[in-house]
Design a protein around this motif. Structure first.
Motif: not given
Length: 92
Positions: A38-50
């Motif tokens: 989830k943190e990695a996806l957040h680092g990509l500025r991904s929508w709804f990383p959770w």
């Protein structure tokens, strides 16, 4: 090892992707948990990383232990990232 910055529109090798992902292995156990993903996806500025992290784990975590911790699971994660997250990951 060099620091790997990942941007969704840039190409990277499989090794660069793995190195980037290791930056989010917060407890340094060599495994990726759903929270770390989830943190990695957040680092990509991904929508709804959770939500995306949960979807990845459902599809990738073969033994249902809540971790990406085998070469086969990593291979599945790379495929998921290429197909569903549209990351440009190559073997070259």
């Amino acid at each position: 090892m060099r620091c790997v910055e990942v941007h969704p529109n840039e190409e990277m090798t499989v090794d660069e992707f793995k190195a980037w992902l290791r930056r989010y292995d917060s407890n340094r156990d060599g495994q990726i948990s759903q929270d770390e993903l989830k943190e990695a996806l957040h680092g990509l500025r991904s929508w709804f990383p959770w939500w995306k992290a949960r979807q990845v784990m459902k599809e990738v975590d073969s033994n249902h232990d809540g971790l990406i911790n085998s070469p086969k699971e990593m291979e599945k994660l790379i495929h998921f990232a290429q197909q569903r997250l549209h990351l440009k990951i190559h073997d070259w």
